[in-house]
Scaffold this active site. Structure first.
Site, PDB file in Angstrom:
ATOM      1  N   ARG A 180      -6.602   9.021 -10.477  1.00  0.00           N
ATOM      2  CA  ARG A 180      -7.271   9.328  -9.200  1.00  0.00           C
ATOM      3  C   ARG A 180      -6.222   9.725  -8.159  1.00  0.00           C
ATOM      4  NH1 ARG A 180      -6.603   7.179  -3.728  1.00  0.00           N
ATOM      5  NH2 ARG A 180      -8.592   7.321  -2.660  1.00  0.00           N
ATOM      6  N   SER A 226       0.810  -1.219   0.000  1.00  0.00           N
ATOM      7  CA  SER A 226       0.000   0.000   0.000  1.00  0.00           C
ATOM      8  C   SER A 226       0.842   1.267   0.000  1.00  0.00           C
ATOM      9  CB  SER A 226      -0.937   0.000   1.212  1.00  0.00           C
ATOM     10  OG  SER A 226      -0.179  -0.171   2.387  1.00  0.00           O
ATOM     11  N   GLY A 275      -9.338   7.851   1.002  1.00  0.00           N
ATOM     12  CA  GLY A 275      -8.983   9.252   0.823  1.00  0.00           C
ATOM     13  C   GLY A 275     -10.157  10.155   0.513  1.00  0.00           C
ATOM     14  N   THR A 328       1.802   6.944  -0.158  1.00  0.00           N
ATOM     15  CA  THR A 328       0.860   5.846  -0.405  1.00  0.00           C
ATOM     16  C   THR A 328       0.823   5.473  -1.880  1.00  0.00           C
ATOM     17  OG1 THR A 328      -1.414   5.117   0.021  1.00  0.00           O
ATOM     18  CG2 THR A 328      -1.152   7.317  -0.882  1.00  0.00           C
ATOM     19  N   GLY A 373      -5.864  10.626  -4.054  1.00  0.00           N
ATOM     20  CA  GLY A 373      -6.539  10.556  -2.764  1.00  0.00           C
ATOM     21  C   GLY A 373      -6.133  11.700  -1.859  1.00  0.00           C
ATOM     22  N   ASP A 374      -6.310  11.494  -0.581  1.00  0.00           N
ATOM     23  CA  ASP A 374      -6.035  12.540   0.401  1.00  0.00           C
ATOM     24  C   ASP A 374      -4.541  12.735   0.669  1.00  0.00           C
ATOM     25  OD1 ASP A 374      -6.041   9.922   1.512  1.00  0.00           O
ATOM     26  OD2 ASP A 374      -6.035  10.784   3.522  1.00  0.00           O
ATOM     27  N   THR A 380      -5.059   8.089   7.316  1.00  0.00           N
ATOM     28  CA  THR A 380      -5.062   6.888   6.492  1.00  0.00           C
ATOM     29  C   THR A 380      -6.502   6.394   6.392  1.00  0.00           C
ATOM     30  OG1 THR A 380      -4.190   4.638   6.252  1.00  0.00           O
ATOM     31  CG2 THR A 380      -4.512   5.419   8.489  1.00  0.00           C
ATOM     32  N   GLY A 381      -6.781   5.712   5.290  1.00  0.00           N
ATOM     33  CA  GLY A 381      -8.152   5.251   5.086  1.00  0.00           C
ATOM     34  C   GLY A 381      -8.581   5.580   3.674  1.00  0.00           C
ATOM     35  N   THR A 399      -1.763   3.755   4.361  1.00  0.00           N
ATOM     36  CA  THR A 399      -0.896   4.870   3.993  1.00  0.00           C
ATOM     37  C   THR A 399       0.031   5.106   5.157  1.00  0.00           C
ATOM     38  OG1 THR A 399      -2.643   5.920   2.713  1.00  0.00           O
ATOM     39  CG2 THR A 399      -0.944   7.381   3.585  1.00  0.00           C
TER      40      THR A 399
HETATM   41  N1  GLY Z   1      -5.524   7.310   2.000  1.00  0.00           N
HETATM   42  C1  GLY Z   1      -4.923   6.993   0.804  1.00  0.00           C
HETATM   43  C2  GLY Z   1      -5.796   7.056  -0.358  1.00  0.00           C
HETATM   44  O1  GLY Z   1      -7.003   6.972  -0.239  1.00  0.00           O
HETATM   45  O2  GLY Z   1      -5.287   7.166  -1.448  1.00  0.00           O
END
Ligand code: GLY
Length: 337
Positions: free
Chosen positions: A224, A93, A250, A214, A226-227, A247-248, A196
């Site tokens: 895409r 990950s 995003g 991540t 993420g956060d 983490t989770g 992450t």
């Molecule tokens: N938290 C990482 C992502 O969703 O990409």
């Protein structure tokens, strides 16, 4: 054409493979018991201090602490701490061993922040670069920009002399599909996991810095983001107050600027753990998915206090100081408040 956008698959099969279908099928985590500040996250505080997401963060923390106690720079501690996780071939990950997107390409996201001067750097959709955290640091230190994406980020990283690696993503993608099918069968449809590393550092002199890295959500749409590389979402550092990282999933963090929110709660006087819990409650109150969002946070403050909270039952975090290096459980959130 950019490697991550070069797809020879039908729109139908493409969408079948996307993160959106994963999100739709995700099952819900149960929350934990009461919302107390555990005895571990002490009021007294610890310095220097390194806090990161997940048990795998512990090895990164220890590498970071070693640099700090050896008199190294706090940004070296962040960067080289995260290198440990980015280099771990068993981690699917973070880094180039991470899970590919729907086109079978590993696209990496990372960011870094340095408290003094409120500096930040970030890369997203980066392909084939061994250490995206280093690319993010170079963006911060060597350009007038904050964020570079895709092929531009890759060209910049190469121009900076960062190590590139040819990745056999197609095979990895097929392996991941097989693994996912097996995991789904075993877990009777439970959530696909992805993690992450967000790593926060408080120096002995009170300087704060942090980083996040991540490969993002497995099977995501190419492009895409993420956060994790978004300042204020996957990471936020304020040198007067503290730092937070996420983490989770995003999408569920970035719609709320989760890490920024936690730092602002700490600014108002909340203990880092209470700040994480309050942010989750606030997000859950506002979001149709409520406590089922897969959002998890870590935080530390200027005093050397730390904490975490998440909606994922299996979430845990790592805390390292000269006193001890340990993995702590998710304290959970009392949803009745
Ligand atoms: N938290 C990482 C992502 O969703 O990409």
């Amino acid at each position: 054409m950019l490697p991550g956008t070069h797809m020879n698959i039908s729109r139908r099969s493409f969408l079948d493979r996307t993160a959106l279908s994963l999100l739709a099928g995700a099952t819900l985590p149960q929350l934990h018991a009461a919302d107390q500040v555990r005895t571990e996250p002490s009021e007294a505080g610890e310095k220097p201090l390194v806090v990161s997401t997940w048990p795998f963060g512990k090895a990164s923390n220890e590498a970071a602490l070693k640099i700090l106690v050896g008199g190294g720079a706090i940004l070296d501690a962040v960067e080289q701490g995260i290198w440990v996780t980015e280099s771990d071939i068993n981690n699917h990950s973070v880094g180039l061993s991470g899970t590919p997107n729907a086109a079978g390409v590993v696209q990496l996201d990372a960011c870094i922040m340095y408290g003094p001067g409120h500096q930040a750097g970030s890369v997203a959709g980066l392909e084939g670069i061994r250490h995206p955290i280093s690319a993010a640091r170079r963006v911060m230190e060597k350009t007038k920009h904050v964020m570079l994406v895709g092929e531009g980020a890759r060209m910049f990283a190469l121009e900076q002399g960062l190590e590139s690696i040819e990745v056999d993503s197609r095979n990895r993608y097929l392996e991941w599909q097989k693994r996912r099918e097996k995991e789904r069968a075993q877990s009777a449809g439970k959530t696909d996991t992805h993690d992450t590393i967000a790593l926060l550092v408080l120096g002995t002199d009170g300087t704060i810095a942090g980083g996040c890295s991540t490969s993002g959500l497995g099977g995501k749409l190419p492009g895409r983001v993420g956060d994790s590389p978004i300042i204020g979402s996957g990471l936020y550092v304020d040198n007067e107050v503290g730092a937070a990282g996420a983490t989770g999933i995003g999408e569920n963090v970035m719609r709320y600027c989760g890490s920024f929110l936690i730092v602002e709660y700490m600014r108002q006087g909340l203990h880092p753990q209470k700040a994480c819990q309050e942010a989750i409650r606030r997000i859950a109150r506002q979001d149709p998915k409520g406590f089922e969002l897969s959002v998890n946070f870590v935080a530390l403050d200027k005093q050397g206090r730390f904490g975490a909270a998440g909606t994922d039952q299996g979430f845990a975090y790592s805390v390292t100081s000269p006193k001890a290096s340990r993995v702590l459980p998710n304290p959970g959130v009392d949803r009745s408040k």
